[in-house]
Design a protein around this motif. Structure first.
Motif, mmCIF file in Angstrom:
data_model
loop_
_atom_site.group_PDB
_atom_site.id
_atom_site.type_symbol
_atom_site.label_atom_id
_atom_site.label_comp_id
_atom_site.label_asym_id
_atom_site.label_seq_id
_atom_site.Cartn_x
_atom_site.Cartn_y
_atom_site.Cartn_z
ATOM 1 N N PHE A 1 0.858 -1.190 0.000
ATOM 2 C CA PHE A 1 0.000 0.000 0.000
ATOM 3 C C PHE A 1 0.893 1.239 0.000
ATOM 4 O O PHE A 1 1.544 1.539 1.003
ATOM 5 C CB PHE A 1 -0.909 -0.026 1.221
ATOM 6 N N ILE A 2 0.929 1.942 -1.125
ATOM 7 C CA ILE A 2 1.742 3.148 -1.292
ATOM 8 C C ILE A 2 0.819 4.351 -1.193
ATOM 9 O O ILE A 2 -0.105 4.494 -1.992
ATOM 10 C CB ILE A 2 2.467 3.147 -2.648
ATOM 11 N N SER A 3 1.069 5.224 -0.214
ATOM 12 C CA SER A 3 0.148 6.330 0.028
ATOM 13 C C SER A 3 0.886 7.670 0.072
ATOM 14 O O SER A 3 1.905 7.811 0.740
ATOM 15 C CB SER A 3 -0.592 6.125 1.352
ATOM 16 N N ASN A 4 0.348 8.633 -0.675
ATOM 17 C CA ASN A 4 0.820 10.016 -0.613
ATOM 18 C C ASN A 4 -0.114 10.770 0.328
ATOM 19 O O ASN A 4 -1.197 11.196 -0.061
ATOM 20 C CB ASN A 4 0.815 10.637 -2.009
ATOM 21 N N LEU A 5 0.317 10.927 1.561
ATOM 22 C CA LEU A 5 -0.543 11.536 2.574
ATOM 23 C C LEU A 5 -0.751 13.021 2.353
ATOM 24 O O LEU A 5 -1.652 13.625 2.935
ATOM 25 C CB LEU A 5 0.050 11.313 3.969
ATOM 26 N N ARG A 6 0.073 13.617 1.501
ATOM 27 C CA ARG A 6 -0.031 15.066 1.265
ATOM 28 C C ARG A 6 -0.898 15.413 0.059
ATOM 29 O O ARG A 6 -1.106 16.598 -0.231
ATOM 30 C CB ARG A 6 1.371 15.671 1.076
ATOM 31 N N ALA B 1 7.275 6.988 -5.064
ATOM 32 C CA ALA B 1 6.299 5.934 -5.350
ATOM 33 C C ALA B 1 6.747 5.072 -6.519
ATOM 34 O O ALA B 1 6.584 3.847 -6.509
ATOM 35 C CB ALA B 1 4.933 6.554 -5.636
ATOM 36 N N SER B 2 7.329 5.709 -7.533
ATOM 37 C CA SER B 2 7.814 4.968 -8.700
ATOM 38 C C SER B 2 8.944 4.025 -8.326
ATOM 39 O O SER B 2 8.974 2.852 -8.741
ATOM 40 C CB SER B 2 8.274 5.952 -9.778
ATOM 41 N N GLN B 3 9.880 4.510 -7.525
ATOM 42 C CA GLN B 3 11.017 3.693 -7.129
ATOM 43 C C GLN B 3 10.588 2.510 -6.272
ATOM 44 O O GLN B 3 11.077 1.385 -6.443
ATOM 45 C CB GLN B 3 12.030 4.563 -6.393
ATOM 46 N N VAL B 4 9.657 2.746 -5.347
ATOM 47 C CA VAL B 4 9.189 1.667 -4.479
ATOM 48 C C VAL B 4 8.410 0.629 -5.282
ATOM 49 O O VAL B 4 8.588 -0.587 -5.094
ATOM 50 C CB VAL B 4 8.321 2.233 -3.337
ATOM 51 N N ALA B 5 7.556 1.079 -6.196
ATOM 52 C CA ALA B 5 6.795 0.146 -7.027
ATOM 53 C C ALA B 5 7.724 -0.715 -7.882
ATOM 54 O O ALA B 5 7.496 -1.920 -8.041
ATOM 55 C CB ALA B 5 5.812 0.910 -7.909
ATOM 56 N N THR C 1 4.577 5.192 2.980
ATOM 57 C CA THR C 1 4.135 6.562 2.726
ATOM 58 C C THR C 1 5.229 7.293 1.955
ATOM 59 O O THR C 1 6.401 7.238 2.327
ATOM 60 C CB THR C 1 3.840 7.301 4.045
ATOM 61 N N THR C 2 4.848 7.955 0.875
ATOM 62 C CA THR C 2 5.845 8.568 -0.001
ATOM 63 C C THR C 2 6.558 9.706 0.711
ATOM 64 O O THR C 2 5.953 10.475 1.457
ATOM 65 C CB THR C 2 5.199 9.081 -1.290
ATOM 66 N N GLN C 3 7.862 9.818 0.434
ATOM 67 C CA GLN C 3 8.704 10.779 1.121
ATOM 68 C C GLN C 3 9.179 11.908 0.218
ATOM 69 O O GLN C 3 9.625 12.955 0.702
ATOM 70 C CB GLN C 3 9.914 10.065 1.718
ATOM 71 N N ASP D 1 -3.636 11.787 -9.303
ATOM 72 C CA ASP D 1 -3.271 11.123 -10.552
ATOM 73 C C ASP D 1 -1.761 11.044 -10.728
ATOM 74 O O ASP D 1 -1.244 10.121 -11.355
ATOM 75 C CB ASP D 1 -3.904 11.857 -11.737
ATOM 76 N N GLY D 2 -1.033 12.030 -10.167
ATOM 77 C CA GLY D 2 0.418 11.994 -10.243
ATOM 78 C C GLY D 2 1.002 10.814 -9.492
ATOM 79 O O GLY D 2 1.980 10.187 -9.927
ATOM 80 N N THR D 3 0.403 10.478 -8.347
ATOM 81 C CA THR D 3 0.851 9.319 -7.576
ATOM 82 C C THR D 3 0.577 8.036 -8.348
ATOM 83 O O THR D 3 1.421 7.130 -8.409
ATOM 84 C CB THR D 3 0.146 9.270 -6.211
ATOM 85 N N LEU D 4 -0.615 7.944 -8.934
ATOM 86 C CA LEU D 4 -0.937 6.776 -9.759
ATOM 87 C C LEU D 4 0.041 6.663 -10.918
ATOM 88 O O LEU D 4 0.518 5.567 -11.237
ATOM 89 C CB LEU D 4 -2.369 6.884 -10.277
ATOM 90 N N ASP D 5 0.365 7.785 -11.542
ATOM 91 C CA ASP D 5 1.331 7.813 -12.647
ATOM 92 C C ASP D 5 2.653 7.202 -12.207
ATOM 93 O O ASP D 5 3.247 6.385 -12.912
ATOM 94 C CB ASP D 5 1.535 9.254 -13.106
#
Length: 323
Positions: free
Chosen positions: A6-11, A46-50, A39-41, A66-70
């Motif tokens: 679960f990758i989440s951008n809390l911001r 997110a791309s690197q972790v995926a 949680t993305t830092q 949408d940027g996080t999904l990208d």
């Protein structure tokens, strides 16, 4: 036990996934998943972790705009075997979520991850990068990534309009270029152009598209010619507001592969983020490249899309939207 990353951008968006975060994790655990949360830092995290960890999981879920999904899609595309993607939209406009019929309600979107169906969607290749639903240049395309996040969080989609109006005197400039696709070549000066796979862009319905398929191997390309005077500009703006193609000033086509040759370095955006500056750009469609989970029922997907449209692009991110 099934494993979920679960990758989440809390911001992202209005930060409103935070009150629902524990509930969503509990939903996933109760459904039998061993959940790993990241949680993305920073940008591209997110791309690197995926890319580095996504192949070890049965399902990758992302929460953000949408940027996080990208970023997550781009990371997973580096893998030979790609797990399906669950998406909990938490951004400002959530264009691609609307296209997929995924609710902006946090817990409803989480339920969709568990009960929905994997749907193989097209993905774009922009030179050597990937994008989920849009590559664009010209007027207003830098607004989404130059708009301060705090302003987006406070005003929602209105923030984009404010930034666009502020930059109006400098954004309507000509870009002389040649566009080549299929057996056709066009040379002209354009004020704006987009290659997209979404039913809406920036919260507004896409132009010239009545029935869009997200898995047909084709993008929708719209090019807006540079207006010669204020009257032509008014006609263009009127057509855009009416979501119609005025063939006097616009060119529309469905393309699987297209090349752009510009006389000067041109700034592009990809899924609302900066895409860089290029004189030459090649865009290709990777048909059905990745699976994203969407509601199984077509009527439910349509209802969600209508709810987005009723909210006029400024989509609340709390559970009052849809129970």
């Amino acid at each position: 036990m099934k494993k979920m990353l679960f990758i989440s951008n809390l911001r992202a968006g209005k930060n409103q996934i935070r009150p629902h975060f524990a509930t969503i994790i509990d939903m996933f655990v109760s459904a039998g998943y061993e959940v790993t949360v990241h949680t993305t830092q920073a940008a591209k995290d997110a791309s690197q972790v995926a890319a580095s960890r996504g192949g070890d999981y049965d399902l990758v879920v992302c929460s953000g705009g949408d940027g996080t999904l990208d970023e997550v899609v781009s990371g997973l595309l580096t893998l030979e075997s790609r797990p399906p993607v669950g998406y909990i939209p938490a951004g400002t406009t959530n264009d691609f979520a609307k296209s997929l019929g995924i609710s902006s309600n946090m817990t409803a979107a989480a339920a969709n991850v568990l009960k929905g169906e994997p749907f193989a969607v097209d993905v774009g290749v922009f030179n050597e990068r990937h994008f989920a639903y849009i590559a664009a240049f010209g007027a207003f395309t830098d607004v989404s990534w130059q708009t301060p996040q705090q302003l987006k969080n406070t005003l929602g989609h209105l923030a984009y309009l404010i930034e666009g109006l502020k930059s109006l005197p400098t954004t309507i400039i000509p870009h002389r270029m040649t566009v080549a696709f299929d057996d056709e070549v066009i040379t002209d000066s354009f004020a704006y152009g987009m290659v997209t796979n979404s039913v809406s862009v920036g919260g507004f319905k896409s132009i010239g598209i009545k029935e869009m398929e997200l898995d047909d191997g084709l993008f929708e390309m719209l090019l807006v010619r540079m207006p010669k005077n204020i009257f032509e500009l008014q006609s263009i703006l009127s057509a855009l507001l009416m979501q119609k193609v005025d063939e006097r000033y616009m060119f529309f086509a469905r393309v699987s592969h297209v090349r752009f040759y510009c006389e000067e370095n041109l700034s592009w955006t990809l899924d609302g983020e900066s895409g860089g500056n290029f004189k030459e750009v090649e865009i290709s469609n990777l048909r059905q490249a990745i699976q994203i989970i969407r509601p199984q029922d077509k009527a439910e997907r349509q209802k969600v899309k209508e709810e987005y449209e009723a909210l006029d692009g400024d989509i609340p991110q709390d559970d009052s939207v849809r129970e």
